[in-house]
Design an enzyme around this catalytic site. Sequence first.
Site, mmCIF file in Angstrom:
data_model
loop_
_atom_site.group_PDB
_atom_site.id
_atom_site.type_symbol
_atom_site.label_atom_id
_atom_site.label_comp_id
_atom_site.label_asym_id
_atom_site.label_seq_id
_atom_site.Cartn_x
_atom_site.Cartn_y
_atom_site.Cartn_z
ATOM 1 N N TYR A 212 0.839 -1.202 0.000
ATOM 2 C CA TYR A 212 0.000 0.000 0.000
ATOM 3 C C TYR A 212 0.874 1.251 0.000
ATOM 4 C CZ TYR A 212 -3.183 3.496 2.091
ATOM 5 O OH TYR A 212 -3.907 4.626 2.384
ATOM 6 N N LYS B 17 1.107 4.159 -2.833
ATOM 7 C CA LYS B 17 0.828 5.572 -2.565
ATOM 8 C C LYS B 17 2.022 6.457 -2.910
ATOM 9 C CE LYS B 17 -3.424 5.388 -0.923
ATOM 10 N NZ LYS B 17 -4.572 5.985 -1.646
#
Length: 266
Positions: free
Chosen positions: A157, A161
């Site tokens: 994740y 990002k």
Amino acid sequence: MMRFDGYAVLLTGAGRGIGEATARRLAAEGARVLVTDLDGPRAESAAAGIREAGFRAEALACDVADRAAVEAAVAYAVERFGRLDVLVNNAFSCHPDPPLAEDLPDDEWARDLDITLTGALRCVRAAMPHLAAADGRGAIVNIGSVNGEQDFGNHAYSAAKAGLASLTRTLAGQCAARGVRVNLIAPGTVHTPNWSGREAALSKAASLYPLGRVGLPEDIAAAVAFLASQDASWVTGVTLPVDGGILIGNVALRGVLKRAWRGGEG
């Protein structure tokens, strides 16, 4: 303030949480919004709530991992609204980390990157011709994370990002000549439905934030409204932390050092 009169906006991952709050905020300022979500009934529920409040919203199921579904969502927005001015990329995937990095499954890594990073690119590719034709109002707002700026865990994740922040900058440079601005918001911990059942952890986290609380979806929605509006007409390629100050320093370490200098045990 009706900053979005005449605007048409497509939002991904907008069935609840930050996406839903952002859809409500933009609709309340005059936009016609297309709420998309992997969960179609959830998207419709969010859109119905916006309509019940007296604003304009449509809903559509959309899996940002599916290029055809993304292109269909953009086409639907243009068909219903006659134009597309703003794209808000909020859809994401986040698997919890295993205890050891070497145990991270390939499929979980790939899924988080595909939804969070490549999914945003799919949406940009489909929306860009319409945003470029939006008379200088075209804007993309990507929802990143402080995880893309510092270590807060979640390998895949966080990498996605961070990649989204980089993509924001490269797109901003390329799209400026076409009248489209591209920016990213990096939220800190936000009290969304994803934290349901873990409120005790949120309470502990709040004490580590300089501003003394975790964020609300409305905090992020307000920042999106700024970056998507003409108030930010000379802003592109930025990462805007909306994070209660968590990136400015280590609050826990500062507390230990302060107690040490006061003669405490630390």
